[in-house]
Design a protein around this motif. Structure first.
Motif, PDB file in Angstrom:
ATOM      1  N   GLY A  92      13.808  16.178   1.930  1.00  0.00           N
ATOM      2  CA  GLY A  92      14.077  15.188   3.224  1.00  0.00           C
ATOM      3  C   GLY A  92      12.774  14.471   3.093  1.00  0.00           C
ATOM      4  O   GLY A  92      12.626  12.632   3.911  1.00  0.00           O
ATOM      5  N   SER A  93      11.916  13.945   2.063  1.00  0.00           N
ATOM      6  CA  SER A  93      10.588  13.827   1.890  1.00  0.00           C
ATOM      7  C   SER A  93      11.277  12.106   1.167  1.00  0.00           C
ATOM      8  O   SER A  93      11.651  12.448   1.002  1.00  0.00           O
ATOM      9  CB  SER A  93       9.416  14.267   2.015  1.00  0.00           C
ATOM     10  N   THR A 111       1.089  -1.204   0.604  1.00  0.00           N
ATOM     11  CA  THR A 111       0.008  -0.100   0.106  1.00  0.00           C
ATOM     12  C   THR A 111       0.765   1.687   0.183  1.00  0.00           C
ATOM     13  O   THR A 111       1.605   1.236   0.642  1.00  0.00           O
ATOM     14  CB  THR A 111      -1.196  -0.054   1.671  1.00  0.00           C
ATOM     15  N   LEU A 112       0.547   2.347  -0.843  1.00  0.00           N
ATOM     16  CA  LEU A 112       1.294   3.179  -1.195  1.00  0.00           C
ATOM     17  C   LEU A 112       1.337   4.476   0.441  1.00  0.00           C
ATOM     18  O   LEU A 112       0.318   4.428   0.892  1.00  0.00           O
ATOM     19  CB  LEU A 112       1.110   4.520  -1.962  1.00  0.00           C
ATOM     20  N   GLY A 113       2.984   4.847   1.023  1.00  0.00           N
ATOM     21  CA  GLY A 113       3.099   5.019   1.739  1.00  0.00           C
ATOM     22  C   GLY A 113       2.962   4.212   3.139  1.00  0.00           C
ATOM     23  O   GLY A 113       3.090   4.833   4.362  1.00  0.00           O
ATOM     24  N   GLN A 114       2.900   3.011   3.035  1.00  0.00           N
ATOM     25  CA  GLN A 114       2.443   2.083   4.455  1.00  0.00           C
ATOM     26  C   GLN A 114       4.195   2.513   4.957  1.00  0.00           C
ATOM     27  O   GLN A 114       5.235   1.738   4.311  1.00  0.00           O
ATOM     28  CB  GLN A 114       1.706   0.783   3.949  1.00  0.00           C
ATOM     29  N   ASN A 115       3.977   1.380   5.952  1.00  0.00           N
ATOM     30  CA  ASN A 115       4.819   1.445   6.603  1.00  0.00           C
ATOM     31  C   ASN A 115       6.034   0.310   6.209  1.00  0.00           C
ATOM     32  O   ASN A 115       4.901  -1.241   6.931  1.00  0.00           O
ATOM     33  CB  ASN A 115       5.303   1.486   8.188  1.00  0.00           C
ATOM     34  N   VAL A 159      11.387   6.581  -3.769  1.00  0.00           N
ATOM     35  CA  VAL A 159      12.178   7.943  -4.272  1.00  0.00           C
ATOM     36  C   VAL A 159      12.573   9.197  -3.255  1.00  0.00           C
ATOM     37  O   VAL A 159      11.825   9.800  -2.396  1.00  0.00           O
ATOM     38  CB  VAL A 159      11.953   8.625  -5.088  1.00  0.00           C
ATOM     39  N   LEU A 160      13.616   9.445  -2.277  1.00  0.00           N
ATOM     40  CA  LEU A 160      14.505  10.219  -1.985  1.00  0.00           C
ATOM     41  C   LEU A 160      14.594  11.818  -2.546  1.00  0.00           C
ATOM     42  O   LEU A 160      15.116  12.044  -3.669  1.00  0.00           O
ATOM     43  CB  LEU A 160      15.624  10.037  -1.445  1.00  0.00           C
ATOM     44  N   GLU A 181       4.751   9.062   6.592  1.00  0.00           N
ATOM     45  CA  GLU A 181       4.774   9.623   7.494  1.00  0.00           C
ATOM     46  C   GLU A 181       6.581   9.876   8.124  1.00  0.00           C
ATOM     47  O   GLU A 181       7.399   9.531   7.693  1.00  0.00           O
ATOM     48  CB  GLU A 181       4.357   8.907   8.481  1.00  0.00           C
ATOM     49  N   LYS A 182       6.528  11.111   9.153  1.00  0.00           N
ATOM     50  CA  LYS A 182       7.538  12.068   9.396  1.00  0.00           C
ATOM     51  C   LYS A 182       8.837  10.605   9.929  1.00  0.00           C
ATOM     52  O   LYS A 182      10.161  10.463   9.418  1.00  0.00           O
ATOM     53  CB  LYS A 182       7.606  13.209   9.686  1.00  0.00           C
ATOM     54  N   ASP A 183       7.735   9.500  10.358  1.00  0.00           N
ATOM     55  CA  ASP A 183       8.868   8.804  11.752  1.00  0.00           C
ATOM     56  C   ASP A 183       8.789   7.768  10.941  1.00  0.00           C
ATOM     57  O   ASP A 183      10.640   6.690  11.104  1.00  0.00           O
ATOM     58  CB  ASP A 183       8.036   8.584  13.304  1.00  0.00           C
ATOM     59  N   GLN A 184       8.893   7.616   9.680  1.00  0.00           N
ATOM     60  CA  GLN A 184       9.530   6.694   9.011  1.00  0.00           C
ATOM     61  C   GLN A 184      10.092   7.533   8.077  1.00  0.00           C
ATOM     62  O   GLN A 184      10.790   6.083   7.864  1.00  0.00           O
ATOM     63  CB  GLN A 184       8.154   5.797   7.472  1.00  0.00           C
ATOM     64  N   SER A 185      10.142   8.140   7.517  1.00  0.00           N
ATOM     65  CA  SER A 185      11.546   8.785   6.607  1.00  0.00           C
ATOM     66  C   SER A 185      12.557   9.203   7.645  1.00  0.00           C
ATOM     67  O   SER A 185      13.406   9.265   6.422  1.00  0.00           O
ATOM     68  CB  SER A 185      10.618  10.132   5.826  1.00  0.00           C
TER      69      SER A 185
END
Length: 516
Positions: free
Chosen positions: A463-464, A256-260, A458-459, A479-483
């Motif tokens: 910073g995202s 799922t896009l964006g999942q941890n 993709v970095l 999410e920021k805690d993932q990235s």
């Protein structure tokens, strides 16, 4: 399956595809060149060759010219797809049902496989008796032991009885191949390359190709179905091997896009092993299928190898300006050197023997920007082109012109993803429609890596981390805690076999992430 049986199959297949096939093509080229014929197409258009090959495909046909030499063969060794590769009907000859009805296609030597090349050599060229025997026997060995060998293994007994003959026949055609034969005989099993070779050598895809191409006027939906069935049949062995290695495609579901997806497992601080200078001058890193890390530094120029924990570091010294690094197979890496000469060089290193084994010249190009692998070939961004290169021969197989200097090159399915400096876009080239498509991101992208399901991380400069879908049409910001685990990373590399990712930062060293 016994690993040695599998390796023996790989050795024989490598000899056939890497030595015998090029030898046959060279011998064919030498034959028509010696007659003052400038191309393969011109050779195929000569009356004796066209006449001979026509009768190897057609029975009960008598020609309006040279009918004294017409032959009615009991067997037709030239199959439909081979004939279709070589010749097309000539519309300027209506009413003829003989060889003069056809004209040669602009076919290139590298399009002729070993079976077709040997057929032309044996029937249309002036071979000495020893050469004729060698070509005939090598063709027969390929058919007997490889073309119908769906098990893709060769026993020790079979191997001992054939290897001496194979090498002798090769040396009859070119005595200078002794060192190449020894090198191939000693090579370890490369499973990825072996799967590719087995697909190339099995005759099933050729037979099914005849079915697809031989039916004219068929509905397009049925045509697609036949093509699908052909590909399915060809890939059954590949699927079997993947399952044997614990990679069952049925268990590969899309993310799922964006999942941890990943969590940081540990960090490797290069300063504890060498110095802060090494950490600052490391330019690229890859993770091999066995979990080893290979990274390169620019001061001094060298390659370094370590296990996943960053321990047991070994050094390959040399003048390696590792501006870009990619894993070629389980034991080989390719390194771009933009400063060796006035044009780029790609050096290949065997990390087991810790030495350079090959170099590929990109003479005619000024700069290279990134590199990865596609279908066991090198994919290199050079000037404003994507180059597909056979790293074993150095031949450029395809050049795809693009509008920019490509960075962050990655392959996903039938697409090549890349970015351009100072733009918020990522681009992808599709082999399906031969077009370049665009996806605009919130910030400038550069390092990216393809994940197990074909989607990409993709970095971006802000910073995202953008999680881009495999079709290149959607993305979602992590999410920021993932990235935050990727902060300041200059490179990220995912290895689907290890289900791990390495992220390199000149500030923090290397972070090893495991898949949840």
């Amino acid at each position: 399956m016994d690993v040695e049986d599998r390796r023996r199959y790989f050795i024989v297949g490598s000899l056939i595809l890497e030595i015998v096939q090029p030898l046959f093509r060279t011998r064919l080229e030498n034959d028509y060149s010696s007659k003052g014929i400038g191309s393969l197409q011109a050779f195929l258009n000569t009356l004796p060759v066209l006449h001979t090959l026509f009768h190897l495909r057609h029975r009960n046909a008598y020609c309006c010219k040279d009918n004294f030499n017409c032959r009615n063969h009991s067997k037709l060794p030239l199959i439909y797809c081979q004939w279709g590769l070589l010749y097309t009907e000539n519309p300027s000859q209506p009413g003829h049902n003989c060889h003069c009805k056809f004209i040669a296609n602009p076919v290139q030597l590298n399009e002729l496989d070993i079976s077709l090349t040997s057929l032309v050599l044996l029937n249309c060229c002036n071979l000495q008796q020893a050469e004729n025997n060698a070509v005939h026997k090598l063709r027969r060995y390929k058919n007997d032991y490889l073309s119908h060998n769906t098990e893709c293994k060769i026993t020790e007994t079979e191997y001992k009885s054939m290897w001496t003959d194979l090498t002798n026949f090769v040396l009859q055609l070119d005595p200078n191949k002794q060192d190449d034969i020894i090198r191939i005989e000693k090579r370890p099993l490369d499973e990825r390359l072996c799967i590719k070779y087995s697909t190339d050598l099995l005759n099933i895809h050729k037979k099914l190709n005849e079915i697809v191409t031989g039916i004219e006027g068929i509905d397009s939906a049925v045509q697609e179905l036949l093509s699908y069935q052909r590909n399915e049949a060809t890939c059954q062995y590949c699927k079997k091997r993947l399952i044997e290695h614990g990679i069952d495609e049925r268990k590969t579901s899309p993310y799922t896009l964006g999942q941890n997806i990943f969590y940081p497992h540990h960090q490797i601080d290069l300063t504890s092993k060498f110095s802060s200078l090494l950490q600052r001058t490391t330019l690229d890193v890859v993770m091999m299928d066995d979990g080893r890390l290979v990274f390169c530094s620019s001061f001094p120029f060298r390659l370094l190898i370590s296990n996943t924990e960053g321990l047991e570091i070994e050094v390959i010294p040399g003048y390696v300006d590792g501006s870009c690094l990619t894993a070629v197979n389980s034991s080989t890496v390719a390194v771009i050197d933009n400063h060796a000469l006035s044009y780029p060089i790609i050096d290949l290193y065997d990390i087991n023997i810790k030495d350079k084994i090959e170099s590929v010249s990109l003479q005619g190009y000024e700069h290279t920007y990134d590199m990865t692998m596609i279908d066991d070939k090198l994919l290199v961004g050079a000037d404003m082109n994507l180059l597909i290169i056979d790293y074993q021969t150095g031949a450029i197989l395809q050049s795809i012109g693009i509008h920019c200097h490509p960075w962050g090159i990655n392959v996903s399915g039938n697409k090549i993803f890349f970015s351009e400096e100072y733009e918020n876009n990522i681009y992808w080239y599709s082999f399906t429609d031969d077009k370049i498509h665009t996806l605009t991101l919130p910030s400038i992208p550069f390092p990216m890596t393809t994940l197990r399901d074909g989607s990409l991380f993709v970095l971006c400069e802000d910073g995202s981390i953008q999680h881009v879908s495999s079709d290149g049409k959607q993305f979602k910001t992590l999410e920021k805690d993932q990235s935050q685990v990727f902060s300041y990373a200059g490179r990220i590399r995912y290895n689907s076999k290890q289900k791990k990712m390495v992220a390199y930062s000149s500030r923090f060293g290397m972070t090893i992430l495991h898949e949840l």
